[in-house]
Design a protein around this motif. Structure first.
Motif, mmCIF file in Angstrom:
data_model
loop_
_atom_site.group_PDB
_atom_site.id
_atom_site.type_symbol
_atom_site.label_atom_id
_atom_site.label_comp_id
_atom_site.label_asym_id
_atom_site.label_seq_id
_atom_site.Cartn_x
_atom_site.Cartn_y
_atom_site.Cartn_z
ATOM 1 N N ILE A 178 1.126 -1.250 0.170
ATOM 2 C CA ILE A 178 0.037 0.107 0.034
ATOM 3 C C ILE A 178 0.871 1.225 -0.089
ATOM 4 C CG2 ILE A 178 -1.811 1.259 1.168
ATOM 5 C CD1 ILE A 178 -2.722 -1.584 0.558
ATOM 6 N N PHE A 179 0.739 2.121 -1.057
ATOM 7 C CA PHE A 179 1.821 3.318 -0.980
ATOM 8 C C PHE A 179 0.782 4.531 -1.201
ATOM 9 C CE2 PHE A 179 1.476 2.184 -5.646
ATOM 10 C CZ PHE A 179 1.558 3.238 -6.323
ATOM 11 N N LYS A 186 -2.475 4.647 5.237
ATOM 12 C CA LYS A 186 -1.792 3.487 4.986
ATOM 13 C C LYS A 186 -1.622 2.662 6.090
ATOM 14 C CE LYS A 186 2.074 5.711 3.740
ATOM 15 N NZ LYS A 186 1.671 7.095 3.767
ATOM 16 N N THR A 187 -1.306 3.459 7.304
ATOM 17 C CA THR A 187 -1.232 2.528 8.615
ATOM 18 C C THR A 187 -2.367 1.968 9.045
ATOM 19 O OG1 THR A 187 0.719 3.967 9.097
ATOM 20 C CG2 THR A 187 -0.287 2.751 10.857
ATOM 21 N N VAL A 190 -3.367 -0.975 6.806
ATOM 22 C CA VAL A 190 -2.747 -2.420 7.190
ATOM 23 C C VAL A 190 -3.139 -2.894 8.625
ATOM 24 C CG1 VAL A 190 -1.013 -1.855 5.523
ATOM 25 C CG2 VAL A 190 -0.535 -1.127 7.887
ATOM 26 N N ASP A 243 5.645 -1.381 8.143
ATOM 27 C CA ASP A 243 5.271 -0.064 7.534
ATOM 28 C C ASP A 243 6.218 0.625 7.358
ATOM 29 O OD1 ASP A 243 3.226 1.912 7.405
ATOM 30 O OD2 ASP A 243 2.838 2.141 9.630
ATOM 31 N N ASP A 244 6.288 1.659 6.301
ATOM 32 C CA ASP A 244 7.058 2.459 5.700
ATOM 33 C C ASP A 244 8.283 1.825 5.379
ATOM 34 O OD1 ASP A 244 5.918 4.944 6.292
ATOM 35 O OD2 ASP A 244 6.337 4.914 8.367
ATOM 36 N N THR A 275 3.922 -0.981 3.780
ATOM 37 C CA THR A 275 3.319 0.280 3.264
ATOM 38 C C THR A 275 4.679 1.171 2.846
ATOM 39 O OG1 THR A 275 3.721 1.378 5.109
ATOM 40 C CG2 THR A 275 1.550 0.132 4.990
ATOM 41 N N SER A 276 4.431 1.971 2.077
ATOM 42 C CA SER A 276 5.601 3.014 1.625
ATOM 43 C C SER A 276 4.900 4.162 0.954
ATOM 44 C CB SER A 276 6.143 2.208 0.390
ATOM 45 O OG SER A 276 7.144 3.317 -0.378
#
Length: 475
Positions: A178-179, A186-187, A190, A243-244, A275-276
Motif C-alpha cells: 500500500i503506497f 496507509k497505517t 494495514v 510499515d514505511d 506500506t511505503s
C-alpha cells in the motif's frame, strides 16, 4: 489504414474516459497495456487476477460497448495476466469476454500457481518450543475496515485488503504493498487487515512493525551476535506487516536479511503486507532483487480523497464521537482541507475541543479560524496541472504544446522541467506524472529529472530557468 492493438485500445479509452469518473479511469484503465490484435480479438494485459475480476464485475458493459464500436459485433476481449512465481517463471492466464449480449460475464475459477509448495518441506531454522511463545501482534484494534471509509481514492487498496484478510497468503496479492502520501490512511488500512485476520484466524501469528524498528532490531542482533535468532523469529510469522518500507533505502544489511525472510515467508504461503510513501518504481537505494519481490503481488495507491469521501470521513468521525455538526460547517472543513485525512480528522477534533473548552457553539466563523490554522501550518501542495501552466506561461507556449509529441529542443526542455518540478513539488508517482504530462511512461520522467539535474549544473541559462520557475511555484 490497418488497425493496431494500440490504436483500437486508444479509441476504446477515449470512449471509456468520457463515461466514467476520472479517478476510476486512472485506477482501472491507465495500468492496462494493449498487447495484440488478432482478427476481431483484442488482447490486453492487466496487473493481477483481482484487477481482471474487478473489470469483469464493474466495467464489462462499457468495455463491450467500446470494443464493439471499434471491431464490430463479433469483438472479443482477451485478458492476459502475467504473474511471477517464486522462481521467476511466468504464469500466463487468459480469459475471454464473448460477444454475447449478456450484461455481465461470469469469470471462470482459475488457479494461478504462485509458489511451488512441498508439504514435506521443514523449516530448518525454527527454534524448538518457540511456537509456544506468545507473540504480541502490536496491532491497534481501533483501526478497522468499518472506520476506513471507501471512496474512489482508496477502493483498490481497500478491496485488496479485504481479500487478503479473508485468505491471508492465499491470494495473488502477496506481497500487498500500500503506497501513498502522508496522512492518507496507509497505517490504518494495514492495521485493519491485521485486526481482521486475527478475528478470523486466531491461531495465526500476526506481527505489525515499522521498518525503522525492524532495522534497529537487526542492528541489535548483529551487535549481540544472534543474527540467526532474529531471522528464525521472523520466519515463523504467518502475517508480517512492515510499515514505511522505504526506510530500508540505503541499508544494505537490513535489505539483505529482509530479502531472505521475505523469500522464506513467501515460499511457505505466509502473507507479507508493506506500506511505503512511494511506488516501487520510485524507490531509491533499494536493491533490484528486493524491488522485484515487491512487484510479485499488488501495489495499490492511496490517493487524495475527493470532496464526497472527505465529507463521509468527517461525518463518520462525528458519529463515532457522538457529536452533531451542521452540514454547512462539515462542507466547509471538507472543502478546505484536501490533502490529508489525518489533518481533516485533526481539524474536527480541534473544532470540537475549541467549542467544548470555550463553551462556544460550533459556528462557521469558528470553523474558519480552526481551518485557517491547519491550512497555514500545511505546506501548500502544488498540482501537476498548475506546474504545467506555470512552465508553459514561462516559455510562452500552450499546455497542449508542452504535452505534444514534438521533439523541438525548447519544447522538450520545457516538458522535462514540468516533469522535474512535478516530482519535486508533488507526491505523485513517476508513472502518474508521465501520464499527466503528455502520456509518457515513468522511464521518460526519470530521464527528464536526470537531464534537468545535469543541465542545471552545466548550463547557466538553464539554471536560470530552474531558479525562476522555482520562485514562481514557491510563492
Amino acid at each position: 489504414m490497418s488497425k493496431t492493438a494500440q490504436t483500437v485500445w486508444n479509441n476504446c479509452l477515449e470512449f471509456i474516459k468520457d463515461n466514467i469518473q476520472p479517478q476510476a479511469y486512472k485506477t482501472w484503465f491507465e495500468p492496462i497495456i494493449a498487447v495484440k490484435l488478432t482478427d476481431n480479438a483484442l488482447s490486453i494485459q492487466v496487473p493481477s487476477k483481482f484487477f481482471y475480476e474487478w473489470l469483469e464485475e464493474h466495467y464489462v458493459k462499457i468495455l463491450k460497448v467500446s470494443l464493439t464500436k471499434e471491431l464490430g459485433e463479433k469483438a472479443k476481449l482477451v485478458y492476459i495476466i502475467k504473474m511471477e512465481n517464486t522462481y521467476g517463471n511466468k504464469q500466463p492466464f487468459t480469459e475471454k469476454i464473448p460477444s454475447s449480449n449478456r450484461s455481465a460475464v461470469k469469470s471462470q475459477e482459475v488457479d494461478i500457481p504462485l509458489k511451488n509448495k512441498n508439504p514435506e518441506l521443514r523449516n530448518p531454522f525454527v527454534i524448538p518450543g518457540i511456537r509456544n511463545v506468545k507473540i504480541e501482534s502490536q496491532l491497534n484494534p481501533n483501526y478497522s475496515f468499518e472506520n476506513f471509509l471507501e471512496g474512489d481514492s482508496n477502493r483498490l487498496a481497500r478491496s485488496a485488503g479485504l481479500a487478503v484478510a479473508a485468505k491471508p497468503g492465499g491470494t495473488s496479492f502477496n506481497p500487498l504493498l500500500i503506497f501513498g502520501g502522508v496522512g492518507l490512511g496507509k497505517t490504518h488500512l494495514v492495521h485493519a487487515i491485521g485486526v481482521d485476520i486475527k478475528d478470523k484466524y486466531p491461531e495465526k501469528t500476526v506481527l505489525y512493525i515499522s521498518a525503522e524498528k525492524f532495522t534497529q532490531q537487526y542492528i541489535d542482533s548483529v551487535k549481540k551476535n544472534n543474527r540467526n535468532d532474529f531471522i528464525h523469529f521472523y520466519q515463523i510469522i504467518d502475517v508480517l506487516i512492515i510499515d514505511d518500507v522505504q526506510f530500508l533505502s540505503g541499508k544494505t544489511g537490513t535489505q539483505d536479511v529482509f530479502f531472505h525472510i521475505f523469500n522464506h515467508l513467501h515460499q511457505n504461503g505466509k502473507q507479507v503486507i508493506l506500506t511505503s510513501d512511494k511506488a516501487p518504481v520510485d524507490m531509491q537505494d533499494i536493491e533490484q532483487r528486493l524491488l522485484s519481490r515487491f512487484k510479485w503481488g499488488l501495489s495499490a495507491e492511496l490517493q487524495t480523497p475527493d470532496f464526497e469521501t472527505r465529507v463521509s470521513i468527517v461525518k463518520n468521525k462525528l458519529y463515532r464521537d457522538g457529536v452533531d455538526m451542521p452540514d454547512d460547517i462539515i462542507d466547509y472543513v471538507a472543502k478546505n482541507i484536501k490533502s490529508n485525512v489525518r489533518e481533516l480528522e485533526g481539524a474536527i477534533i480541534s473544532l470540537i475541543a475549541q467549542s467544548s473548552f470555550n463553551k462556544k457553539e460550533v459556528t462557521l466563523d469558528l470553523a474558519r479560524i480552526v481551518v485557517e490554522k491547519f491550512v497555514k501550518n500545511t505546506k501548500r501542495e502544488v498540482s501537476i496541472d498548475y506546474i504545467q501552466k506555470v512552465v508553459s506561461d514561462y516559455f510562452q507556449m500552450d499546455v497542449s504544446t508542452l504535452q505534444s509529441k514534438t521533439r523541438k529542443r525548447h519544447i522538450v526542455q520545457a516538458r522535462q522541467l514540468a516533469m522535474f518540478f512535478a516530482k519535486k513539488f508533488t507526491k505523485a508517482s513517476l508513472a502518474s506524472i508521465g501520464s499527466q504530462i503528455g502520456k509518457r511512461d515513468h522511464a521518460t520522467v526519470l530521464h527528464a529529472c536526470k537531464t534537468v539535474d545535469n543541465l542545471t549544473s552545466t548550463d547557466k541559462q538553464f539554471k536560470k530557468y530552474v531558479d525562476d520557475i522555482t520562485k514562481k511555484l514557491s510563492v
